[in-house]
Motif scaffolding. Structure first.
Motif, PDB file in Angstrom:
ATOM      1  N   SER A 808      40.075 -33.587 -13.403  1.00 18.16           N
ATOM      2  CA  SER A 808      39.120 -32.487 -13.603  1.00 18.16           C
ATOM      3  C   SER A 808      38.076 -32.496 -12.493  1.00 18.16           C
ATOM      4  O   SER A 808      37.695 -31.448 -11.965  1.00 18.16           O
ATOM      5  CB  SER A 808      38.422 -32.623 -14.959  1.00 18.16           C
ATOM      6  N   ILE A 809      37.633 -33.675 -12.144  1.00 22.78           N
ATOM      7  CA  ILE A 809      36.635 -33.767 -11.065  1.00 22.78           C
ATOM      8  C   ILE A 809      37.254 -33.328  -9.739  1.00 22.78           C
ATOM      9  O   ILE A 809      36.638 -32.608  -8.937  1.00 22.78           O
ATOM     10  CB  ILE A 809      36.092 -35.208 -10.974  1.00 22.78           C
ATOM     11  N   LEU A 814      38.206 -29.395  -5.233  1.00 16.15           N
ATOM     12  CA  LEU A 814      39.095 -28.492  -4.472  1.00 16.15           C
ATOM     13  C   LEU A 814      38.613 -27.050  -4.552  1.00 16.15           C
ATOM     14  O   LEU A 814      38.822 -26.266  -3.635  1.00 16.15           O
ATOM     15  CB  LEU A 814      40.524 -28.615  -4.999  1.00 16.15           C
ATOM     16  N   LYS A 815      38.015 -26.725  -5.705  1.00 16.64           N
ATOM     17  CA  LYS A 815      37.516 -25.366  -5.851  1.00 16.64           C
ATOM     18  C   LYS A 815      36.204 -25.176  -5.113  1.00 16.64           C
ATOM     19  O   LYS A 815      35.669 -24.088  -5.051  1.00 16.64           O
ATOM     20  CB  LYS A 815      37.303 -25.023  -7.319  1.00 16.64           C
ATOM     21  N   GLY A 816      35.715 -26.257  -4.550  1.00 20.81           N
ATOM     22  CA  GLY A 816      34.468 -26.147  -3.806  1.00 20.81           C
ATOM     23  C   GLY A 816      33.235 -26.180  -4.687  1.00 20.81           C
ATOM     24  O   GLY A 816      32.140 -25.893  -4.201  1.00 20.81           O
ATOM     25  N   ASP A 817      33.449 -26.470  -5.982  1.00 19.50           N
ATOM     26  CA  ASP A 817      32.292 -26.530  -6.900  1.00 19.50           C
ATOM     27  C   ASP A 817      31.693 -27.927  -6.800  1.00 19.50           C
ATOM     28  O   ASP A 817      31.848 -28.795  -7.664  1.00 19.50           O
ATOM     29  CB  ASP A 817      32.728 -26.222  -8.330  1.00 19.50           C
ATOM     30  N   THR A 818      31.034 -28.121  -5.663  1.00 16.39           N
ATOM     31  CA  THR A 818      30.528 -29.465  -5.350  1.00 16.39           C
ATOM     32  C   THR A 818      29.480 -29.912  -6.337  1.00 16.39           C
ATOM     33  O   THR A 818      29.453 -31.063  -6.789  1.00 16.39           O
ATOM     34  CB  THR A 818      29.943 -29.483  -3.931  1.00 16.39           C
ATOM     35  N   GLU A 819      28.613 -29.006  -6.714  1.00 17.81           N
ATOM     36  CA  GLU A 819      27.492 -29.377  -7.618  1.00 17.81           C
ATOM     37  C   GLU A 819      27.996 -29.831  -8.990  1.00 17.81           C
ATOM     38  O   GLU A 819      27.597 -30.857  -9.516  1.00 17.81           O
ATOM     39  CB  GLU A 819      26.543 -28.173  -7.765  1.00 17.81           C
ATOM     40  N   GLN A 820      28.951 -29.058  -9.504  1.00 19.33           N
ATOM     41  CA  GLN A 820      29.438 -29.423 -10.850  1.00 19.33           C
ATOM     42  C   GLN A 820      30.297 -30.680 -10.786  1.00 19.33           C
ATOM     43  O   GLN A 820      30.275 -31.508 -11.694  1.00 19.33           O
ATOM     44  CB  GLN A 820      30.241 -28.266 -11.453  1.00 19.33           C
ATOM     45  N   SER A 821      31.050 -30.846  -9.679  1.00 18.33           N
ATOM     46  CA  SER A 821      31.860 -32.058  -9.546  1.00 18.33           C
ATOM     47  C   SER A 821      30.954 -33.288  -9.446  1.00 18.33           C
ATOM     48  O   SER A 821      31.243 -34.358 -10.032  1.00 18.33           O
ATOM     49  CB  SER A 821      32.768 -31.956  -8.323  1.00 18.33           C
ATOM     50  N   TYR A 822      29.844 -33.127  -8.762  1.00 14.07           N
ATOM     51  CA  TYR A 822      28.900 -34.241  -8.648  1.00 14.07           C
ATOM     52  C   TYR A 822      28.335 -34.583 -10.030  1.00 14.07           C
ATOM     53  O   TYR A 822      28.183 -35.752 -10.396  1.00 14.07           O
ATOM     54  CB  TYR A 822      27.771 -33.867  -7.672  1.00 14.07           C
ATOM     55  N   TYR A 824      29.806 -34.136 -12.914  1.00 18.89           N
ATOM     56  CA  TYR A 824      30.819 -34.817 -13.724  1.00 18.89           C
ATOM     57  C   TYR A 824      31.030 -36.249 -13.271  1.00 18.89           C
ATOM     58  O   TYR A 824      31.301 -37.142 -14.090  1.00 18.89           O
ATOM     59  CB  TYR A 824      32.119 -34.027 -13.695  1.00 18.89           C
ATOM     60  N   ILE A 825      30.937 -36.476 -11.933  1.00 20.23           N
ATOM     61  CA  ILE A 825      31.090 -37.874 -11.460  1.00 20.23           C
ATOM     62  C   ILE A 825      29.952 -38.730 -11.992  1.00 20.23           C
ATOM     63  O   ILE A 825      30.158 -39.868 -12.457  1.00 20.23           O
ATOM     64  CB  ILE A 825      31.106 -37.892  -9.911  1.00 20.23           C
ATOM     65  N   THR A 826      28.756 -38.156 -11.987  1.00 17.41           N
ATOM     66  CA  THR A 826      27.596 -38.898 -12.513  1.00 17.41           C
ATOM     67  C   THR A 826      27.776 -39.185 -14.002  1.00 17.41           C
ATOM     68  O   THR A 826      27.506 -40.290 -14.491  1.00 17.41           O
ATOM     69  CB  THR A 826      26.314 -38.102 -12.266  1.00 17.41           C
ATOM     70  N   THR A 827      28.244 -38.170 -14.749  1.00 18.87           N
ATOM     71  CA  THR A 827      28.456 -38.353 -16.194  1.00 18.87           C
ATOM     72  C   THR A 827      29.512 -39.410 -16.447  1.00 18.87           C
ATOM     73  O   THR A 827      29.365 -40.264 -17.345  1.00 18.87           O
ATOM     74  CB  THR A 827      28.883 -37.023 -16.829  1.00 18.87           C
ATOM     75  N   PHE A 828      30.603 -39.379 -15.682  1.00 18.48           N
ATOM     76  CA  PHE A 828      31.673 -40.346 -15.878  1.00 18.48           C
ATOM     77  C   PHE A 828      31.192 -41.773 -15.595  1.00 18.48           C
ATOM     78  O   PHE A 828      31.458 -42.709 -16.364  1.00 18.48           O
ATOM     79  CB  PHE A 828      32.852 -39.986 -14.939  1.00 18.48           C
ATOM     80  N   SER A 829      30.470 -41.942 -14.491  1.00 16.66           N
ATOM     81  CA  SER A 829      29.986 -43.278 -14.166  1.00 16.66           C
ATOM     82  C   SER A 829      28.978 -43.773 -15.214  1.00 16.66           C
ATOM     83  O   SER A 829      28.924 -44.957 -15.582  1.00 16.66           O
ATOM     84  CB  SER A 829      29.353 -43.277 -12.779  1.00 16.66           C
ATOM     85  N   LEU A 857      31.924 -36.572 -24.944  1.00 16.48           N
ATOM     86  CA  LEU A 857      32.387 -35.224 -25.278  1.00 16.48           C
ATOM     87  C   LEU A 857      32.258 -34.267 -24.068  1.00 16.48           C
ATOM     88  O   LEU A 857      33.073 -33.345 -23.898  1.00 16.48           O
ATOM     89  CB  LEU A 857      31.589 -34.680 -26.458  1.00 16.48           C
ATOM     90  N   SER A 858      31.275 -34.500 -23.256  1.00 12.06           N
ATOM     91  CA  SER A 858      31.107 -33.624 -22.093  1.00 12.06           C
ATOM     92  C   SER A 858      32.262 -33.800 -21.110  1.00 12.06           C
ATOM     93  O   SER A 858      32.717 -32.849 -20.489  1.00 12.06           O
ATOM     94  CB  SER A 858      29.756 -33.905 -21.415  1.00 12.06           C
ATOM     95  N   LEU A 859      32.742 -35.036 -20.961  1.00 13.49           N
ATOM     96  CA  LEU A 859      33.899 -35.278 -20.096  1.00 13.49           C
ATOM     97  C   LEU A 859      35.160 -34.697 -20.707  1.00 13.49           C
ATOM     98  O   LEU A 859      36.021 -34.145 -19.996  1.00 13.49           O
ATOM     99  CB  LEU A 859      34.061 -36.785 -19.844  1.00 13.49           C
ATOM    100  N   GLU A 860      35.305 -34.840 -22.088  1.00 12.09           N
ATOM    101  CA  GLU A 860      36.495 -34.294 -22.732  1.00 12.09           C
ATOM    102  C   GLU A 860      36.493 -32.764 -22.663  1.00 12.09           C
ATOM    103  O   GLU A 860      37.541 -32.149 -22.611  1.00 12.09           O
ATOM    104  CB  GLU A 860      36.554 -34.752 -24.202  1.00 12.09           C
ATOM    105  N   LYS A 861      35.317 -32.181 -22.666  1.00 10.95           N
ATOM    106  CA  LYS A 861      35.262 -30.720 -22.565  1.00 10.95           C
ATOM    107  C   LYS A 861      35.772 -30.264 -21.197  1.00 10.95           C
ATOM    108  O   LYS A 861      36.423 -29.210 -21.069  1.00 10.95           O
ATOM    109  CB  LYS A 861      33.823 -30.240 -22.778  1.00 10.95           C
ATOM    110  N   LEU A 862      35.516 -31.078 -20.166  1.00  8.34           N
ATOM    111  CA  LEU A 862      36.032 -30.786 -18.844  1.00  8.34           C
ATOM    112  C   LEU A 862      37.552 -30.804 -18.873  1.00  8.34           C
ATOM    113  O   LEU A 862      38.224 -30.006 -18.220  1.00  8.34           O
ATOM    114  CB  LEU A 862      35.488 -31.811 -17.829  1.00  8.34           C
ATOM    115  N   ARG A 863      38.063 -31.694 -19.690  1.00  7.40           N
ATOM    116  CA  ARG A 863      39.525 -31.837 -19.803  1.00  7.40           C
ATOM    117  C   ARG A 863      40.115 -30.637 -20.530  1.00  7.40           C
ATOM    118  O   ARG A 863      41.162 -30.114 -20.144  1.00  7.40           O
ATOM    119  CB  ARG A 863      39.829 -33.117 -20.539  1.00  7.40           C
TER     120      ARG A 863
END
Length: 994
Positions: A808-809, A814-822, A824-829, A857-863
């Motif tokens: 998901s990250i 790849l979609k260029g959604d750098t802010e949201q990917s960042y 999610y990486i922070t949430t995952f860590s 739940l926020s990570l699972e919602k990404l899934r």
């Protein structure tokens, strides 16, 4: 030939008692026991004319022996007929109201339930200690150990109004009435003999132990010997008719017989069965019918009139003694006391026949003071203010105008004056018998300087008085001695006066100077002063008797009575001894204060009764509440020098135990009571008990005679020996002992201690093993908990979850959604860091767990993209802590098995409620558990979810380790009969932060 000491027949005087049925009461004529009416009348008239002579002779009777009364209160209104002692030396009294038992301390009635008549007579005792008696209903009773039983009931042809009892040498009982009946030990008839229709007289014992009976109004004797009866004819003096009733007795070392009708005395020859007439003795003619009692070598005669006489032969004193009492029996006890039983007045006890009784009892006017000097009559002062003289056996009143009790009499040999108190200080003139006033004030004491010069101590001070014949008395008040005088004494050696006053103890010198005497830095208040041999003896309550020479105290005497300091009232020093009275009796001490004799015990003077005493030359006189008595201080009674002691009863825990062997008692038997006694009437006032319990008492203890019981309430385990001795004026009896053992409590015994040690070791070992198992189980549970935590971590960090999260990250990158990917990486860590951090803790804040779930739940919602909608409700849940990583596995199950395969909107609702525990409800609108299970089986997916077994293990471990009710339940949700989701309810015990 040995004559039985009692005439064991029914005394004729019992028929005069009101307790006898009316039909048995004979007339006065019948008392004379005459056959011919004319003879009976002559006998009565002869008795009537003799009475004045007898009574007039009694007025000049010799002094009778001193006595004291026993059982005066107990036997008030009761007629005593006979007395005997049992083998334990206790007394039994046969009375008009039954049998009474006396153990020197208390009286106890012995009941005979089968008795038809209460009057009991004629005690006899056999060699086994069984005492026999009978009543007026011809019943014979046997008594032993204070138990009375009916022994034999006489048949109508055997009984008589005059029964007698005797005992054979082999212990059989012989009853004489109209027949002679011999009974064995069981009350069985051994032999029986009739009397030719005549009454049979009392038995007397022959030289060989045979029993002889006179058959009344005949010249025949019936003999019982060796189990056989035989008759003997009596050889009568010429011209003598048949005797009515012969009483046999010892007189002048010979066997004599008295015809109780004619009063003719005979000498009896037991070998020839003949009678020889003896000269008449007036003692036997005083009564129409007499009773004769033998007490050793003494012969006592009593009858229907009051009093008793001693008749030891033709020359015997015919005076009757104790004419204030009706004497119904005479008995000599084991101490040689003579016991005279009476009607209604108790028992007169004569301790010593050589000690004279009082000259008068002064019952209506007791003597308060006595004064005597050589060659002068004894002077007596009474409580009613009279002065009496006693001289040559005569008592006369010399002054009867007094208005106050005469408390003391003061004089010296050679002086014509005797001072006493009568409103004023008064003087009695020995030569003229006149009484005159001397001075004002109340006389407290007087001290003579010479025949006519003396000091008077009064309530208003001290006076110096001189008497001049023809001029009277001249009184001079002594300056400096105005205080109340209590007692005083003059010392002719130094001419000083010693006086105890209300302001102290003072000495008045011839020059008029006064010195106050103190002792040990304290004032003295002497109770009595006495001059003797150049010294003044000062009696004090605190310091004993102080000896003064001039004005200096040189010595002290501490009189001791049975271990205690005596509190003397008055004393005289005579023959290097101190004669004194105190509240507990009258005593003689040596000059060191050691007790020599209790005078009141030796001479029969009741203790606590001595009022005053004096010497009249060598004669010593005592005034006590029983009267005025002369005693010989040189007379000593050696019969009971060594007292006797016996153990009566022993009680353990208030139960009687055997006292004749060593006792063994349990640990709970700790209370012991010892009852002992000294069988003495003679010395009961002087006896004290000395006792000690070895093993408990350190020193010997002492009790008065009246206190004959010792109690120990709580003895400890061990060996004990109780010793008790009787002391009679410093002479001790051998000790009576009783040894016993109290067992130790079971918890102090070796086997119990060993058992306790083994039990303790066993318990310790059991606890050790139990604790070891608990620790092992806890270690196992901790390991399992850690394993479950690891599984929880693995469930959260499983490859699918990590792969999905990273995909998901990656997709966001790849979609260029750098802010949201960042983001999610922070949430995952953050999720990984928190999971690893919380897994090391037992409890975390509920808010931390809630944050962890939100991250997950926020990570699972990404899934799940936009299809997943979740709600997290935790209102009013705060300030609590819960075990970490419990809820996430259930959320994962809901996502993976319930929502993953659902088409459309995937909804997950999580609610928290705080009750007694924390309740977490997880609801999803997935496909349900049945459909999810079938999908798993069909796909055989190798995805390893957090299994139900792991969940159960972790909850069971938490329940054991955390002592809480951890649990969960699953519930399928349906809509129109179709599965529409699943609800999971978790119960989680919490720990409050505050």
């Amino acid at each position: 030939m040995i004559v039985h000491p009692h005439v064991h027949c029914v005394p004729y005087f019992v028929f005069l008692a009101v307790s006898v049925p009316k039909k048995t009461v004979p007339s006065v004529v019948t008392i004379c026991s005459e056959a011919n009416p004319r003879t009976r009348l002559c006998t009565v008239l002869r008795l009537f004319f003799l009475l004045p002579v007898l009574f007039s002779s009694a007025l000049f009777a010799a002094r009778q022996p001193a006595y004291f009364l026993l059982g005066e209160e107990q036997f008030r209104g009761i007629q005593i007929y006979d007395v005997i002692q049992d083998n334990e030396l206790n007394y039994l009294f046969a009375t008009s109201e039954g049998i009474f038992y006396f153990d020197y301390y208390r009286y106890e009635k012995i009941e005979c339930e089968q008795a038809r008549n209460s009057s009991v007579f004629n005690f006899v005792k056999n060699s086994e200690g069984v005492i026999f008696c009978h009543n007026l209903s011809n019943q014979v009773f046997a008594i032993k150990n204070k138990t009375c039983r009916l022994f034999y009931e006489l048949q109508p042809d055997e009984g008589s109004s005059d029964l007698s009892l005797s005992v054979t040498t082999n212990g059989n009982l012989v009853i004489a009435g109209r027949k002679v009946v011999v009974l064995g030990a069981a009350g069985n008839v051994i032999a029986r003999q009739d009397s030719r229709n005549r009454n049979i007289g009392p038995a007397f014992r022959g030289e060989n132990g045979e029993l002889l009976f006179h058959i009344m109004f005949t010249d025949s004797l019936l003999e019982y010997a060796s189990g056989q009866f035989s008759f003997h004819r009596i050889g009568l003096p010429p011209g003598t008719g048949n005797p009515s009733l012969l009483l046999f007795f010892h007189e002048q070392q010979q066997v004599a017989a008295l015809d109780n009708r004619t009063k003719i005395r005979y000498r009896f020859n037991p070998s020839t069965y003949t009678l020889e007439t003896l000269p008449p003795n007036p003692v036997y003619t005083r009564n129409a019918k007499v009773r004769i009692y033998e007490t050793g070598n003494l012969l006592w005669v009593a009858g229907a009139l009051r009093g008793v006489a001693l008749a030891d032969g033709p020359e015997a004193d015919t005076s009757f003694l104790y004419e204030d009492y009706f004497i119904s029996d005479v008995y000599r006890d084991h101490e040689n006391n003579i016991l005279l039983s009476t009607f209604d007045k108790g028992v007169l006890v004569i301790p010593d026949l050589e000690v004279n009784d009082v000259i008068d009892d002064f019952r209506s006017d007791p003597v308060k003071a006595i004064y005597g000097e050589p060659e002068q009559p004894l002077l007596l002062g009474t409580s009613r203010g009279k002065l009496l003289q006693y001289d040559a056996g005569k008592l006369r009143v010399v002054y009867d105008q007094g208005s106050l009790p005469v408390e003391a009499l003061y004089s010296i040999p050679g002086s014509d004056l005797v001072l006493f108190n009568d409103k004023r200080v008064s003087a009695y003139y020995k030569s003229t018998g006149q009484v005159t006033a001397v001075a004002d004030g109340s006389l407290k004491d007087a001290a003579f300087i010479s025949e006519n010069t003396f000091y008077i101590g009064t309530n208003i001070g001290l006076f110096h008085t001189t008497f001049t014949p023809g001029k009277g008395f001249e009184n001079e008040r002594v300056t400096g001695m105005e205080s109340r005088i209590y007692t005083m004494e003059y010392n002719p050696a130094n001419k000083k006066l010693y006086a105890s006053t209300s302001s102290g103890f003072k000495v008045l010198s011839p020059d008029g100077s006064i010195e106050k005497i103190t002792y040990a830095g304290a004032d003295l208040s002497p109770d009595y002063l006495l001059y003797h041999a150049g010294r003044v003896y000062v009696n004090t309550r605190k310091n004993g008797i102080l000896v003064m020479q001039d004005n200096r105290i040189t010595d002290s005497i501490i009189p001791v009575i049975q271990g205690r300091r005596a509190q003397l009232k008055k004393f005289i020093i005579r023959d290097n001894t101190i004669i004194a009275n105190e509240s507990n009796g009258f005593f003689r001490f040596d000059m060191q204060g050691n007790l020599q004799h209790a005078i009141h015990a030796v001479f029969g003077i009741s203790s606590k009764r001595v009022i005053d005493f004096t010497f009249q030359g060598n004669q010593f006189w005592i005034s006590h509440l029983g009267g005025v008595q002369q005693v010989d201080l040189n007379h000593t009674d050696s019969r009971t020098a060594v007292p006797v002691i016996k153990m009566n009863r022993i009680f353990c825990n208030d139960s009687l135990v055997q006292a004749n062997s060593r006792g063994s008692f349990g640990s709970d038997q700790r209370k012991f009571r010892f009852v002992f006694s000294s069988p003495t009437l003679l010395n009961h006032q002087a006896i004290r008990y000395t006792w000690k319990l070895e093993g408990y008492d350190v020193a010997w203890n002492s009790n008065a005679f009246e206190n004959n019981e010792v109690t120990y309430n709580a003895l400890g385990p061990g060996d004990y020996t109780f010793y008790v001795k009787a002391e009679n004026q410093g002479v001790f009896s051998p000790a009576v002992t009783y040894s016993f053992h109290i067992a130790s409590p079971f918890y102090t015994r070796w086997w119990f201690i060993t058992l306790c040690i083994l039990l303790f070791v066993g318990i310790v070992y059991f606890i050790y093993r139990w604790q070891l198992k608990i620790q092992q189980r806890k270690s196992q549970q901790v390991n399992e908990l850690n394993a479950s935590k690891l599984i929880a971590i693995q469930s959260q960090m499983n490859p699918h979850f990590i792969f999905n999260s990273l995909n998901s990250i990656q997709d966001l990158i790849l979609k260029g959604d750098t802010e949201q990917s960042y983001t999610y990486i922070t949430t995952f860590s953050n999720l990984v860091r928190r999971t690893l951090s919380y897994s090391e803790k037992d409890f975390i804040d509920f808010e931390q767990e809630l944050k962890l779930l939100e991250l997950y739940l926020s990570l699972e919602k990404l899934r799940f993209r936009k299809d997943l909608v979740y709600e997290l409700h935790a209102e009013n849940v705060e300030d609590i802590m819960i075990p970490p990583l419990l809820i996430q596995p259930f959320i994962e199950n809901a996502l993976v098995h319930g929502l993953l395969h659902k088409e459309g909107e995937k909804k997950l609702i999580i609610r928290f409620e705080l009750k007694a525990d924390l309740v977490c409800i997880i609801e999803d609108n997935g496909i349900g558990r049945e459909k999810a299970k079938s999908i798993r089986m069909r796909q055989r997916s190798d995805h390893e979810s957090f299994s139900g077994k792991a969940i159960r293990n972790r909850f069971e471990i938490l329940s054991n380790v955390m002592d809480g009710a951890f649990g969960y339940t699953y519930e399928d949700l349906y809509l129109d009969g179709n599965a529409c989701g699943t609800r999971v309810t978790l119960t989680i015990p919490v720990r409050h932060k505050f």
